[in-house]
Write a protein that holds these residues in place. Sequence first.
Motif, PDB file in Angstrom:
ATOM      1  N   ARG A  37       0.837  -1.208   0.000  1.00 41.35           N
ATOM      2  CA  ARG A  37       0.000   0.000   0.000  1.00 41.35           C
ATOM      3  C   ARG A  37       0.865   1.248   0.000  1.00 41.35           C
ATOM      4  N   SER A  39       0.296   5.201   1.326  1.00 37.69           N
ATOM      5  CA  SER A  39      -0.615   5.975   2.168  1.00 37.69           C
ATOM      6  C   SER A  39      -0.172   7.425   2.262  1.00 37.69           C
ATOM      7  N   SER A  41      -1.329  10.979   4.589  1.00 36.65           N
ATOM      8  CA  SER A  41      -2.187  11.476   5.662  1.00 36.65           C
ATOM      9  C   SER A  41      -1.848  12.925   5.986  1.00 36.65           C
ATOM     10  N   ARG A  59       3.536   7.069   3.691  1.00 32.89           N
ATOM     11  CA  ARG A  59       3.973   5.775   4.202  1.00 32.89           C
ATOM     12  C   ARG A  59       3.845   4.720   3.123  1.00 32.89           C
ATOM     13  N   ARG A  60       4.794   3.809   3.100  1.00 36.28           N
ATOM     14  CA  ARG A  60       4.786   2.692   2.164  1.00 36.28           C
ATOM     15  C   ARG A  60       4.780   1.409   2.967  1.00 36.28           C
ATOM     16  N   ASP A  61       3.726   0.635   2.808  1.00 39.70           N
ATOM     17  CA  ASP A  61       3.650  -0.698   3.390  1.00 39.70           C
ATOM     18  C   ASP A  61       4.053  -1.655   2.272  1.00 39.70           C
ATOM     19  N   THR A  72       7.369  -1.699   6.818  1.00 40.26           N
ATOM     20  CA  THR A  72       6.758  -0.399   6.557  1.00 40.26           C
ATOM     21  C   THR A  72       7.811   0.708   6.639  1.00 40.26           C
ATOM     22  N   ARG A 164      -6.007   9.347   7.146  1.00 41.23           N
ATOM     23  CA  ARG A 164      -5.138   8.689   6.176  1.00 41.23           C
ATOM     24  C   ARG A 164      -5.961   8.065   5.065  1.00 41.23           C
ATOM     25  N   SER A 166      -5.229   5.347   1.888  1.00 38.29           N
ATOM     26  CA  SER A 166      -4.223   4.451   1.332  1.00 38.29           C
ATOM     27  C   SER A 166      -4.818   3.649   0.184  1.00 38.29           C
TER      28      SER A 166
END
Length: 170
Positions: A37, A39, A41, A59-61, A72, A164, A166
């Motif tokens: 994912r 994301s 936020s 953010r990168r999951d 993450t 957030r 995503s």
Amino acid sequence: MADGTFAVLTLALGLLDMGTNYCPTGSCLGPNTVDSRMSFSLGETYFQEENYGQEFYVRRDTALAYGPFQVTYGLSLTDTNDAWVGVGQSWDTNFGAGYLELHAMPGIYIQGDGVDLGGPIEFRSGIELGYEARNGMRIGLGYDHRSNAGIYHSNMGLETVHLRVSMPTN
């Protein structure tokens, strides 16, 4: 407002999930592929329970997980020119169209004109609750805490309440 509670919850719920769903297959912390994912936020930061400013967080999951713990990466910037970058793990679970996500990430804090958090090593942990659409898009409300876990003389914490969005990337 908070402390390392979310980091402890991430570990505890992840270990419970691991014992129930991963260890019986013989791979407690074995690498596996999960949905990745990206994301974004926006949120309000709070220092000593007072509204302090705003934060943008990316953010990168990744698609890599070890047992239930997904790798993450994150980067945040505040309107006072502070930055935080870190890598850690997240754990999540779905319930109907809802989800719960917890994360714990050590990182580096670069103080601009904002809060002195005691030193450059700062841990970020948090919780998020939200809705996941059928196409995998998520929207959630989250609460993060950053502090140095007492490794420096001063351990002032900074909190963020954020919205957030995503999207799946695989």
